[in-house]
Motif scaffolding. Structure first.
Motif, PDB file in Angstrom:
ATOM      1  N   LEU A  23      23.653  36.088  18.945  1.00 44.13           N
ATOM      2  CA  LEU A  23      22.389  35.469  18.546  1.00 44.13           C
ATOM      3  C   LEU A  23      22.416  35.049  17.075  1.00 44.13           C
ATOM      4  O   LEU A  23      21.991  33.941  16.721  1.00 44.13           O
ATOM      5  N   GLU A  24      22.929  35.923  16.224  1.00 42.49           N
ATOM      6  CA  GLU A  24      23.013  35.597  14.795  1.00 42.49           C
ATOM      7  C   GLU A  24      23.919  34.394  14.560  1.00 42.49           C
ATOM      8  O   GLU A  24      23.625  33.541  13.710  1.00 42.49           O
ATOM      9  N   LYS A  25      25.024  34.320  15.309  1.00 35.13           N
ATOM     10  CA  LYS A  25      25.948  33.194  15.175  1.00 35.13           C
ATOM     11  C   LYS A  25      25.305  31.878  15.612  1.00 35.13           C
ATOM     12  O   LYS A  25      25.797  30.797  15.266  1.00 35.13           O
ATOM     13  N   HIS A  26      24.228  31.979  16.364  1.00 32.55           N
ATOM     14  CA  HIS A  26      23.520  30.780  16.826  1.00 32.55           C
ATOM     15  C   HIS A  26      22.154  30.637  16.154  1.00 32.55           C
ATOM     16  O   HIS A  26      21.212  30.069  16.721  1.00 32.55           O
ATOM     17  N   ALA A  55      26.476  41.071  27.475  1.00 27.97           N
ATOM     18  CA  ALA A  55      25.911  40.365  26.323  1.00 27.97           C
ATOM     19  C   ALA A  55      25.930  38.850  26.552  1.00 27.97           C
ATOM     20  O   ALA A  55      24.953  38.146  26.233  1.00 27.97           O
ATOM     21  N   LEU A  56      27.018  38.339  27.097  1.00 28.57           N
ATOM     22  CA  LEU A  56      27.119  36.899  27.361  1.00 28.57           C
ATOM     23  C   LEU A  56      26.118  36.467  28.426  1.00 28.57           C
ATOM     24  O   LEU A  56      25.519  35.385  28.323  1.00 28.57           O
ATOM     25  N   GLN A  89      34.619  28.167  34.399  1.00 30.54           N
ATOM     26  CA  GLN A  89      35.369  29.322  33.920  1.00 30.54           C
ATOM     27  C   GLN A  89      35.305  29.342  32.400  1.00 30.54           C
ATOM     28  O   GLN A  89      35.704  28.381  31.735  1.00 30.54           O
ATOM     29  N   ILE A  90      34.797  30.429  31.846  1.00 33.44           N
ATOM     30  CA  ILE A  90      34.685  30.554  30.395  1.00 33.44           C
ATOM     31  C   ILE A  90      35.688  31.604  29.908  1.00 33.44           C
ATOM     32  O   ILE A  90      35.586  32.772  30.285  1.00 33.44           O
ATOM     33  N   ALA A 130      28.902  30.773  23.077  1.00 32.98           N
ATOM     34  CA  ALA A 130      28.629  32.209  23.007  1.00 32.98           C
ATOM     35  C   ALA A 130      29.928  33.003  23.065  1.00 32.98           C
ATOM     36  O   ALA A 130      30.149  33.947  22.288  1.00 32.98           O
ATOM     37  N   ALA A 131      30.812  32.622  23.992  1.00 32.89           N
ATOM     38  CA  ALA A 131      32.093  33.318  24.130  1.00 32.89           C
ATOM     39  C   ALA A 131      32.945  33.155  22.880  1.00 32.89           C
ATOM     40  O   ALA A 131      33.576  34.107  22.405  1.00 32.89           O
TER      41      ALA A 131
END
Length: 480
Positions: free
Chosen positions: A125-128, A299-300, A280-281, A313-314
């Motif tokens: 979340l912080e990274k986004h 989390a993802l 596929q992630i 996110a990944a």
């Protein structure tokens, strides 16, 4: 806020004069009462707030709410419903303006994985650009400021206050570990979550809960607290997971909404693929532990439900640095791995030792004990698990509290067969030193049970004790 406003959603009746009283704060600890406070007397496990009504009035409380008639003082109000825990949750929510409605609120429950999953989610979340507050076992975070945690989930009053502080500090999200105690004791009954995540369930806290069924029901109560458009996410990777209509799932089954596959585990590195809606992630993380595959998947899953691009996110998890006391390595140049972990339940100990077995080039050595004044029945189970998965077992003290450490150790030993490689040393410092002295190249040494904790509870006294510090000091002696 006027008293009548605080009590308007309750059945409590007060005089017209009292209805107009201004309440400056709500307190459940009489020592924190100041002039203008409303004191709510709650019956606890160690003490009863009703014993301190007089003290609260002397300190300037404008009113006191009790569960039974104990005083003729006009400022004492009786809650005839008789449950001040629920009342405290309700009026705290009102007083602090239902702060969860001003936040994206995520509740994470389960026996194991709550802390790691919540930390990973907060990282994403912080990274986004979602400034995120946290509440959990290792510590709380409000507006970027760390706060020491005395319990996984704060009491209802403190919880509402802290979430209000998050709103004021500019946090957009709150990621909260929700313990079974919090769910059973109405700490979160007024909270409403955008997402509820259930990691897994296995035996724990049976000193508090009457049975595993009751423990399970408490955990499931989280899903009763979702906002009208809230999402439920359930991990199916461990046995005992619940079935809930409309819930999304994550695990290794073809039927899971978020399917985990292609798991690879190396020393200090994990990778896997997460499939959803036909895509596929790839996920790569520079941390250890097969169990972290499932924590990361949870989390993802939450991040995706909140609208974050799954690939982004990944990718943000690549530089996630881990969680204090969760498979945390102590590295001073030795030729064997030393890891500190919070594993203090049978399932958690099994997982950490299975991980150690995957990583070791030689033997698995484990140091562990069990907490005093807690679930006795899990002690032999933990002994049995160590017996089956470790080559050398060092049984020691954890937080013995008011129990005899030797008695706790005997309970653990009941699950261990007579065998070579068993060492009993009640002094935890000495036990850690022994384990590191006998370790050789390629071994994996797991020091389990306390993780991030920097204390040990002996009797009713808390002393400073940090497994990480003790392991470092012992390693220095070994490497001389």
């Amino acid at each position: 806020m006027k008293l009548q406003c605080l009590l308007e959603a309750t059945d409590i009746m007060v005089s017209d004069k009292m209805r107009e009283l201004e309440v400056s704060s709500i307190e459940e600890d009489s020592r924190k009462v100041t002039r203008g406070s409303l004191f709510v007397a709650v019956t606890g496990f160690d003490t009863d707030g009703h014993q301190y009504v007089g003290q609260a009035l002397e300190r300037g409380a404008v009113a006191v709410i009790v569960e039974h008639d104990i005083s003729k003082d006009s400022r004492v109000i009786v809650n005839h419903a008789g449950d001040n825990r629920e009342l405290l949750a309700d009026i705290s929510a009102k007083f602090f303006d239902y702060p969860w409605n001003h936040l994206i609120s995520i509740g994470i429950t389960g026996t194991n994985g709550k802390t790691s999953t919540s930390r990973m989610l907060a990282w994403i979340l912080e990274k986004h650009d979602f400034q995120t507050g946290r509440m959990g076992t290792v510590g709380h975070l409000i507006g970027g400021r760390d706060i020491t945690a005395s319990m996984t989930t704060p009491g209802a009053l403190e919880l509402s206050k802290m979430m209000n502080q998050m709103v004021t500090a500019g946090d957009r999200c709150c990621v909260m570990e929700v313990s079974s105690h919090a769910l059973a004791l109405a700490r979160v009954d007024s909270v409403r979550f955008d997402v509820g995540l259930f990691t897994n369930i296995s035996q724990d806290h049976l000193d508090f809960h009457e049975s595993m069924d009751e423990y399970f029901r408490c955990k499931m109560h989280l899903f009763d607290l979702l906002k009208p458009d809230g999402s439920a996410i359930i991990g199916t990777y461990a046995s005992g997971f619940p079935s809930l209509e409309g819930a999304d799932t994550f695990g290794t089954s073809e039927s899971d909404t978020f399917r985990i596959s292609e798991i690879s585990v190396e020393l200090g590195r994990i990778s896997f693929e997460l499939s959803l809606d036909g895509i596929q992630i790839p996920v790569l993380m520079n941390i250890a532990g097969r169990f972290n595959v499932f924590n990361a998947a949870g989390a993802l899953a939450v991040a995706v439900k909140l609208g974050i691009d799954p690939y982004s996110a990944a990718e943000s998890l690549r530089d996630f640095s881990g969680v204090p006391g969760r498979f945390e390595s102590v590295e001073l140049g030795q030729d064997f791995l030393v890891a500190i972990d919070y594993a203090h339940t049978p399932d958690a100990l099994r997982r950490i030792l299975q991980q150690a077995s995957e990583l070791t080039e030689n033997r698995v050595i484990v140091v562990f004990g069990a907490g005093g004044d807690r679930d006795v029945s899990k002690r032999p189970l933990m002994g049995q698990i160590a017996d089956s998965l470790a080559d050398i077992i060092v049984i020691t003290s954890d937080n013995p509290r008011t129990e005899d450490p030797d008695s706790i150790i005997q309970d653990i030993l009941a699950g261990i067969s007579q065998r070579d490689g068993l060492i009993v040393e009640p002094d935890r410092r000495t036990a850690i030193g022994i384990a590191l002295q006998i370790a050789v190249a390629g071994d994996v040494v797991i020091i389990a049970g306390k993780g991030h904790e920097d204390y040990q509870i002996l009797g009713k006294t808390k002393i400073h004790f940090d497994d990480r510090e003790e392991a470092s000091a012992a390693l220095k002696e070994v490497l001389k």
